[in-house]
Motif scaffolding. Structure first.
Motif, PDB file in Angstrom:
ATOM      1  N   GLY A 191      16.533 148.464  96.397  1.00 48.17           N
ATOM      2  CA  GLY A 191      17.612 148.991  96.739  1.00 48.17           C
ATOM      3  C   GLY A 191      17.852 148.239  97.905  1.00 48.17           C
ATOM      4  O   GLY A 191      18.117 149.210  98.668  1.00 48.17           O
ATOM      5  N   ILE A 192      16.921 147.157  98.070  1.00 53.49           N
ATOM      6  CA  ILE A 192      16.782 147.157  99.910  1.00 53.49           C
ATOM      7  C   ILE A 192      16.659 145.658  99.369  1.00 53.49           C
ATOM      8  O   ILE A 192      16.080 145.227  98.531  1.00 53.49           O
ATOM      9  CB  ILE A 192      15.796 147.832 100.473  1.00 53.49           C
ATOM     10  N   SER A 193      16.985 144.826 101.171  1.00 51.71           N
ATOM     11  CA  SER A 193      17.197 143.367 101.050  1.00 51.71           C
ATOM     12  C   SER A 193      15.620 143.274 101.134  1.00 51.71           C
ATOM     13  O   SER A 193      14.697 144.052 101.758  1.00 51.71           O
ATOM     14  CB  SER A 193      17.705 143.112 101.997  1.00 51.71           C
ATOM     15  N   ALA A 194      15.058 141.453 101.201  1.00 53.83           N
ATOM     16  CA  ALA A 194      14.088 140.918 101.982  1.00 53.83           C
ATOM     17  C   ALA A 194      14.078 141.583 103.742  1.00 53.83           C
ATOM     18  O   ALA A 194      12.291 142.138 103.264  1.00 53.83           O
ATOM     19  CB  ALA A 194      13.482 140.035 101.460  1.00 53.83           C
ATOM     20  N   ASP A 195      14.886 141.070 104.226  1.00 49.58           N
ATOM     21  CA  ASP A 195      14.413 141.423 105.351  1.00 49.58           C
ATOM     22  C   ASP A 195      14.426 143.328 105.309  1.00 49.58           C
ATOM     23  O   ASP A 195      13.652 143.130 106.332  1.00 49.58           O
ATOM     24  CB  ASP A 195      15.358 141.028 105.921  1.00 49.58           C
ATOM     25  N   GLN A 196      14.949 143.760 105.044  1.00 46.20           N
ATOM     26  CA  GLN A 196      14.541 145.028 105.275  1.00 46.20           C
ATOM     27  C   GLN A 196      13.093 145.179 104.641  1.00 46.20           C
ATOM     28  O   GLN A 196      12.464 146.007 105.627  1.00 46.20           O
ATOM     29  CB  GLN A 196      15.816 146.462 104.489  1.00 46.20           C
ATOM     30  N   ALA A 197      13.079 144.917 103.487  1.00 39.91           N
ATOM     31  CA  ALA A 197      11.600 145.338 103.192  1.00 39.91           C
ATOM     32  C   ALA A 197      10.342 144.490 104.221  1.00 39.91           C
ATOM     33  O   ALA A 197       9.800 145.183 104.399  1.00 39.91           O
ATOM     34  CB  ALA A 197      11.561 144.320 101.780  1.00 39.91           C
ATOM     35  N   ALA A 198      10.574 143.712 104.526  1.00 37.56           N
ATOM     36  CA  ALA A 198       9.240 143.425 105.377  1.00 37.56           C
ATOM     37  C   ALA A 198       9.452 143.250 107.025  1.00 37.56           C
ATOM     38  O   ALA A 198       8.284 143.130 107.956  1.00 37.56           O
ATOM     39  CB  ALA A 198       9.962 141.034 106.275  1.00 37.56           C
ATOM     40  N   ARG A 199      10.908 144.413 107.097  1.00 34.05           N
ATOM     41  CA  ARG A 199      10.275 145.526 108.326  1.00 34.05           C
ATOM     42  C   ARG A 199       9.810 146.571 108.570  1.00 34.05           C
ATOM     43  O   ARG A 199       8.987 146.475 109.755  1.00 34.05           O
ATOM     44  CB  ARG A 199      11.775 145.615 108.884  1.00 34.05           C
ATOM     45  N   ARG A 200       9.013 146.708 107.667  1.00 32.81           N
ATOM     46  CA  ARG A 200       8.574 148.454 107.662  1.00 32.81           C
ATOM     47  C   ARG A 200       8.094 148.900 106.037  1.00 32.81           C
ATOM     48  O   ARG A 200       8.493 148.370 105.406  1.00 32.81           O
ATOM     49  CB  ARG A 200       9.210 149.994 108.121  1.00 32.81           C
ATOM     50  N   LEU A 201       7.002 149.588 105.887  1.00 30.75           N
ATOM     51  CA  LEU A 201       6.605 149.608 104.457  1.00 30.75           C
ATOM     52  C   LEU A 201       7.647 150.873 103.986  1.00 30.75           C
ATOM     53  O   LEU A 201       7.823 151.579 104.295  1.00 30.75           O
ATOM     54  CB  LEU A 201       5.461 150.382 104.813  1.00 30.75           C
ATOM     55  N   HIS A 202       7.413 150.687 102.467  1.00 29.28           N
ATOM     56  CA  HIS A 202       8.069 151.396 101.965  1.00 29.28           C
ATOM     57  C   HIS A 202       6.975 151.916 100.606  1.00 29.28           C
ATOM     58  O   HIS A 202       6.992 151.475 100.341  1.00 29.28           O
ATOM     59  CB  HIS A 202       9.885 150.933 101.143  1.00 29.28           C
ATOM     60  N   VAL A 203       8.159 153.265 100.703  1.00 28.20           N
ATOM     61  CA  VAL A 203       7.152 153.998  99.530  1.00 28.20           C
ATOM     62  C   VAL A 203       8.398 154.462  98.196  1.00 28.20           C
ATOM     63  O   VAL A 203       9.176 155.093  99.115  1.00 28.20           O
ATOM     64  CB  VAL A 203       6.333 155.275 100.176  1.00 28.20           C
ATOM     65  N   LEU A 204       7.913 154.355  97.337  1.00 30.66           N
ATOM     66  CA  LEU A 204       8.593 155.099  96.650  1.00 30.66           C
ATOM     67  C   LEU A 204       8.016 156.613  95.563  1.00 30.66           C
ATOM     68  O   LEU A 204       6.903 155.832  95.256  1.00 30.66           O
ATOM     69  CB  LEU A 204       9.149 153.961  95.200  1.00 30.66           C
ATOM     70  N   LYS A 205       8.148 157.316  95.347  1.00 26.43           N
ATOM     71  CA  LYS A 205       8.107 158.371  94.290  1.00 26.43           C
ATOM     72  C   LYS A 205       8.993 159.220  93.862  1.00 26.43           C
ATOM     73  O   LYS A 205      10.553 160.421  94.803  1.00 26.43           O
ATOM     74  CB  LYS A 205       6.686 159.334  95.408  1.00 26.43           C
ATOM     75  N   ASP A 206       9.216 160.096  92.906  1.00 29.65           N
ATOM     76  CA  ASP A 206       9.852 161.081  92.106  1.00 29.65           C
ATOM     77  C   ASP A 206      12.021 160.728  92.977  1.00 29.65           C
ATOM     78  O   ASP A 206      12.361 161.091  92.517  1.00 29.65           O
ATOM     79  CB  ASP A 206       9.761 162.144  92.641  1.00 29.65           C
TER      80      ASP A 206
END
Length: 130
Positions: free
Chosen positions: A48-63
């Motif tokens: 649910g994020i763009s490549a640019d948003q993803a490149a800006r910081r670490l993202h973690v998905l849980k539950d």
């Protein structure tokens, strides 16, 4: 719900890749339910994020919830026995504030700028080959 943790990171970033490779080796050795997704090849619609948003910081998905930045690191570290003590320290009010300030104001922006520079160089090299 699954207890799997998914981590979205930039494998083209040498610093990010080195850190994630360290975490991945730790999780493999202990058969932990943590999966690492390279933002350059992952289905970002799932995140649910763009490549640019993803490149800006670490993202973690849980539950079913996405955590980013220091909150993402806390979720990841809580899922790895060796790193739980660090997560506990950083989660303290003062620790979280300092870690968030350093990550949000210095580390993540610097890594993102380097990402943009690498991307621009790659585009320039690609255009020069045409």
């Amino acid at each position: 719900m699954s207890n799997e943790i998914r981590v979205l990171y930039n494998a083209r970033c040498p610093v990010c890749r080195a850190e994630i490779n360290h975490y991945a080796a730790h999780t493999r050795a202990r058969n932990l339910p943590i999966r690492f997704d390279d933002l350059n090849s992952a289905d970002l619609a799932h995140w649910g994020i763009s490549a640019d948003q993803a490149a800006r910081r670490l993202h973690v998905l849980k539950d079913g919830q996405i955590y980013s930045g220091i909150n993402g690191f806390l979720v990841l570290w809580q899922g790895m026995p060796r790193w739980r003590a660090l997560a506990t320290l950083v989660a303290l009010p003062g620790g979280r504030a300092v870690a968030t300030a350093v990550y949000d104001r210095a580390l993540a922006p610097a890594l993102y700028r380097r990402h943009l520079a690498r991307t621009a160089r790659a585009r320039g090299a690609s255009a020069a080959r045409r």
